[in-house]
Write a protein that holds these residues in place. Structure first.
Motif, PDB file in Angstrom:
ATOM      1  N   VAL B 159      14.823  -3.545   5.481  1.00  0.00           N
ATOM      2  CA  VAL B 159      15.171  -2.212   4.961  1.00  0.00           C
ATOM      3  C   VAL B 159      16.084  -2.351   3.735  1.00  0.00           C
ATOM      4  CG1 VAL B 159      16.596  -0.184   5.470  1.00  0.00           C
ATOM      5  CG2 VAL B 159      14.838  -0.892   7.093  1.00  0.00           C
ATOM      6  N   VAL B 160      17.086  -3.230   3.848  1.00  0.00           N
ATOM      7  CA  VAL B 160      17.989  -3.443   2.710  1.00  0.00           C
ATOM      8  C   VAL B 160      17.207  -4.010   1.523  1.00  0.00           C
ATOM      9  CG1 VAL B 160      19.979  -4.764   1.883  1.00  0.00           C
ATOM     10  CG2 VAL B 160      20.066  -3.656   4.132  1.00  0.00           C
ATOM     11  N   ASP B 161      16.344  -4.977   1.780  1.00  0.00           N
ATOM     12  CA  ASP B 161      15.542  -5.573   0.696  1.00  0.00           C
ATOM     13  C   ASP B 161      14.763  -4.487  -0.062  1.00  0.00           C
ATOM     14  OD1 ASP B 161      16.465  -8.034   1.478  1.00  0.00           O
ATOM     15  OD2 ASP B 161      14.633  -8.632   2.530  1.00  0.00           O
ATOM     16  N   SER B 162      14.132  -3.584   0.695  1.00  0.00           N
ATOM     17  CA  SER B 162      13.348  -2.510   0.055  1.00  0.00           C
ATOM     18  C   SER B 162      14.231  -1.629  -0.821  1.00  0.00           C
ATOM     19  CB  SER B 162      12.694  -1.604   1.108  1.00  0.00           C
ATOM     20  OG  SER B 162      11.894  -2.361   1.975  1.00  0.00           O
ATOM     21  N   LEU B 163      15.408  -1.271  -0.304  1.00  0.00           N
ATOM     22  CA  LEU B 163      16.296  -0.384  -1.052  1.00  0.00           C
ATOM     23  C   LEU B 163      16.871  -1.083  -2.282  1.00  0.00           C
ATOM     24  CD1 LEU B 163      17.828   1.211   2.097  1.00  0.00           C
ATOM     25  CD2 LEU B 163      16.990   2.582   0.188  1.00  0.00           C
ATOM     26  N   VAL B 164      17.156  -2.387  -2.161  1.00  0.00           N
ATOM     27  CA  VAL B 164      17.666  -3.146  -3.311  1.00  0.00           C
ATOM     28  C   VAL B 164      16.616  -3.128  -4.432  1.00  0.00           C
ATOM     29  CG1 VAL B 164      18.221  -5.484  -4.131  1.00  0.00           C
ATOM     30  CG2 VAL B 164      19.293  -4.606  -2.038  1.00  0.00           C
ATOM     31  N   LYS B 165      15.335  -3.266  -4.038  1.00  0.00           N
ATOM     32  CA  LYS B 165      14.252  -3.232  -5.033  1.00  0.00           C
ATOM     33  C   LYS B 165      14.195  -1.900  -5.774  1.00  0.00           C
ATOM     34  CE  LYS B 165      11.194  -6.613  -2.956  1.00  0.00           C
ATOM     35  NZ  LYS B 165      10.165  -6.690  -1.916  1.00  0.00           N
ATOM     36  N   CYS B 166      14.617  -0.810  -5.097  1.00  0.00           N
ATOM     37  CA  CYS B 166      14.636   0.526  -5.750  1.00  0.00           C
ATOM     38  C   CYS B 166      15.930   0.747  -6.522  1.00  0.00           C
ATOM     39  CB  CYS B 166      14.506   1.658  -4.746  1.00  0.00           C
ATOM     40  SG  CYS B 166      13.288   1.443  -3.471  1.00  0.00           S
ATOM     41  N   GLY B 167      16.832  -0.253  -6.537  1.00  0.00           N
ATOM     42  CA  GLY B 167      18.034  -0.143  -7.361  1.00  0.00           C
ATOM     43  C   GLY B 167      19.304   0.278  -6.623  1.00  0.00           C
ATOM     44  N   VAL B 168      19.249   0.402  -5.296  1.00  0.00           N
ATOM     45  CA  VAL B 168      20.476   0.764  -4.558  1.00  0.00           C
ATOM     46  C   VAL B 168      21.383  -0.468  -4.488  1.00  0.00           C
ATOM     47  CG1 VAL B 168      21.407   1.605  -2.364  1.00  0.00           C
ATOM     48  CG2 VAL B 168      19.249   2.524  -3.232  1.00  0.00           C
ATOM     49  N   LYS B 169      22.670  -0.269  -4.780  1.00  0.00           N
ATOM     50  CA  LYS B 169      23.578  -1.417  -4.905  1.00  0.00           C
ATOM     51  C   LYS B 169      24.719  -1.414  -3.895  1.00  0.00           C
ATOM     52  CE  LYS B 169      22.683  -2.735  -9.663  1.00  0.00           C
ATOM     53  NZ  LYS B 169      21.597  -3.619  -9.170  1.00  0.00           N
ATOM     54  N   ALA B 170      24.768  -0.402  -3.006  1.00  0.00           N
ATOM     55  CA  ALA B 170      25.884  -0.331  -2.055  1.00  0.00           C
ATOM     56  C   ALA B 170      25.369   0.085  -0.684  1.00  0.00           C
ATOM     57  CB  ALA B 170      26.931   0.655  -2.562  1.00  0.00           C
ATOM     58  N   PHE B 171      25.760  -0.676   0.341  1.00  0.00           N
ATOM     59  CA  PHE B 171      25.250  -0.457   1.691  1.00  0.00           C
ATOM     60  C   PHE B 171      26.374  -0.447   2.716  1.00  0.00           C
ATOM     61  CE2 PHE B 171      21.833  -2.233  -0.757  1.00  0.00           C
ATOM     62  CZ  PHE B 171      20.723  -1.525  -0.322  1.00  0.00           C
ATOM     63  N   LEU B 172      26.275   0.496   3.641  1.00  0.00           N
ATOM     64  CA  LEU B 172      27.124   0.478   4.823  1.00  0.00           C
ATOM     65  C   LEU B 172      26.217   0.156   5.997  1.00  0.00           C
ATOM     66  CD1 LEU B 172      29.790   0.946   6.291  1.00  0.00           C
ATOM     67  CD2 LEU B 172      29.246   3.382   6.388  1.00  0.00           C
ATOM     68  N   ASN B 173      26.429  -1.008   6.602  1.00  0.00           N
ATOM     69  CA  ASN B 173      25.521  -1.515   7.622  1.00  0.00           C
ATOM     70  C   ASN B 173      26.093  -1.392   9.032  1.00  0.00           C
ATOM     71  OD1 ASN B 173      23.521  -3.022   9.010  1.00  0.00           O
ATOM     72  ND2 ASN B 173      24.775  -4.887   8.777  1.00  0.00           N
ATOM     73  N   PHE B 174      25.375  -0.665   9.888  1.00  0.00           N
ATOM     74  CA  PHE B 174      25.767  -0.536  11.293  1.00  0.00           C
ATOM     75  C   PHE B 174      25.018  -1.512  12.198  1.00  0.00           C
ATOM     76  CE2 PHE B 174      27.543   3.350   9.743  1.00  0.00           C
ATOM     77  CZ  PHE B 174      28.546   3.686  10.639  1.00  0.00           C
ATOM     78  N   ALA B 175      24.012  -2.200  11.671  1.00  0.00           N
ATOM     79  CA  ALA B 175      23.243  -3.129  12.514  1.00  0.00           C
ATOM     80  C   ALA B 175      24.063  -4.398  12.737  1.00  0.00           C
ATOM     81  CB  ALA B 175      21.914  -3.464  11.841  1.00  0.00           C
ATOM     82  N   PRO B 176      24.053  -4.923  13.961  1.00  0.00           N
ATOM     83  CA  PRO B 176      24.876  -6.106  14.256  1.00  0.00           C
ATOM     84  C   PRO B 176      24.232  -7.388  13.746  1.00  0.00           C
ATOM     85  CG  PRO B 176      23.733  -5.399  16.236  1.00  0.00           C
ATOM     86  CD  PRO B 176      23.331  -4.432  15.152  1.00  0.00           C
ATOM     87  N   ILE B 177      24.190  -7.522  12.435  1.00  0.00           N
ATOM     88  CA  ILE B 177      23.533  -8.671  11.797  1.00  0.00           C
ATOM     89  C   ILE B 177      24.168  -8.845  10.420  1.00  0.00           C
ATOM     90  CG2 ILE B 177      21.730  -7.200  10.833  1.00  0.00           C
ATOM     91  CD1 ILE B 177      19.827  -9.365  10.749  1.00  0.00           C
ATOM     92  N   THR B 178      24.244 -10.099   9.951  1.00  0.00           N
ATOM     93  CA  THR B 178      24.752 -10.353   8.605  1.00  0.00           C
ATOM     94  C   THR B 178      23.617 -10.183   7.615  1.00  0.00           C
ATOM     95  OG1 THR B 178      26.301 -11.925   9.548  1.00  0.00           O
ATOM     96  CG2 THR B 178      26.029 -11.988   7.159  1.00  0.00           C
ATOM     97  N   ILE B 179      23.796  -9.250   6.676  1.00  0.00           N
ATOM     98  CA  ILE B 179      22.752  -8.926   5.696  1.00  0.00           C
ATOM     99  C   ILE B 179      22.949  -9.803   4.459  1.00  0.00           C
ATOM    100  CG2 ILE B 179      21.937  -7.099   4.132  1.00  0.00           C
ATOM    101  CD1 ILE B 179      21.227  -6.340   6.912  1.00  0.00           C
ATOM    102  N   LYS B 180      21.844 -10.362   3.959  1.00  0.00           N
ATOM    103  CA  LYS B 180      21.899 -11.108   2.697  1.00  0.00           C
ATOM    104  C   LYS B 180      21.489 -10.168   1.556  1.00  0.00           C
ATOM    105  CE  LYS B 180      20.758 -15.600   4.711  1.00  0.00           C
ATOM    106  NZ  LYS B 180      20.315 -15.150   6.060  1.00  0.00           N
TER     107      LYS B 180
END
Lengths: 210, 210
Positions: B159-180
């Protein structure tokens, strides 16, 4: 033991997560420099935080990931199970009941409270929703040690007061209000805007840099 | 401007709350000592944090609460509105849609995403739930700047990868995982266990002291 700052305790939680993650990846040894780099702080900070609690690891050899994680778990009291009550079964409350991380870290929700007559008596996840009228009985029966407050701001203080009277000494508060409590009681506030504000700062700096 | 630490930014958020609270109480002037005492830190820390951003207040006179709050709001980028997307309309997602504090701080949820066919097309709080297939169109239309990730751990990275491709640069992550994410993207993790661990530490120390 000397008084340890809140930020040291919060960083220990972070180190605990870092170590769990490294262990999951099969990594057996880690240096303070590596822990520091993953968490974007200095290695001196990591060593200082750990030094409050004794001597870990061997100079030049780093830390054994499992040993250090277990020792931090002991410091933070994560080696035992904690009995938790949740007050307020609205959207946030329901989300927290499902929040698997709590149980994984030893925080077991054992009692639910809500004063909405439509909710009292119902069950969620095998737990009955109680009215706050019976709060002290339930706290005693379930040996509740920590309460999560997920009620509207205007009733949060009175809910905490009732629980303090039943002997509960630790609260995680989601209501957007400053709770007053006696000195021997700890209230931590969960404010989900704080991380968003860090993102806002980051984006604002980026815009200035463009 | 020199690199400011995450903990300074987090404390600025806290000072912002303290000042808002004082203003609500009709208090017009505050000293660094008072801000420090409310937040259980040293006044030297308060002065140091503020000094990164210039000179506030007058020696011996303290700070004007409104001026200081407004200046901190400017630093944190809270004087503008941010357009936020929420991905994952489960319990946590629904709780966040209702979380009034976000809007109060200028974070406006403008788009919802979920890939559950039962949810796509439905409306919550006047917002239509979109499938992630149309993510870049919606991000562009709604000028999304920040995304909140409230999906299961196993899909959070994609999900983060898809949003990064659309140009989103800031994320607040509630999933218990380290996002790259790329270096020019910021991901903050919201882990609701961390505050519980501080309570666990507090109760453990209390038991030892008994």
């Amino acid at each position: 033991m000397k008084k340890i700052s809140d930020s040291t305790i919060s960083r220990l939680s972070t180190y605990y997560r870092t170590l769990s993650h490294l262990i999951d990846q099969g990594i057996e040894t880690v240096s303070s420099e590596q822990i520091a780099e993953i968490n974007n702080i200095t290695s001196a900070q990591v060593r200082k935080d750990l030094s409050f609690f004794g001597s870990f690891g061997k100079r030049g050899l780093g830390y054994n990931t499992r040993d250090l994680r277990d020792q931090i778990a002991n410091i933070l009291g994560l080696s035992k199970k904690w009995n938790v009550a949740l007050v307020g079964v609205g959207n946030i409350g329901r989300a927290l009941i499902d929040y698997a991380e709590f149980k994984k870290q030893g925080f077991h929700i054992k009692a639910l409270f809500d004063n909405d007559p439509k909710k009292v008596g119902q069950e969620i996840g095998g737990l009955k929703i109680h009215h706050m009228d019976s709060v002290c009985n339930v706290v005693k029966e379930e040996k509740i040690e920590i309460a999560i407050i997920a009620v509207p701001a205007k009733v949060a203080q009175s809910v905490v007061d009732s629980l303090v009277k039943c002997g509960v000494k630790a609260f995680l508060n989601f209501a957007p209000i400053t709770i007053k409590a006696p000195d021997d009681v700890m209230v931590k506030n969960e404010n989900m805007s704080i991380e968003l504000e860090a993102l806002s700062y980051f984006l604002t700096q980026n815009e200035k840099g463009d």
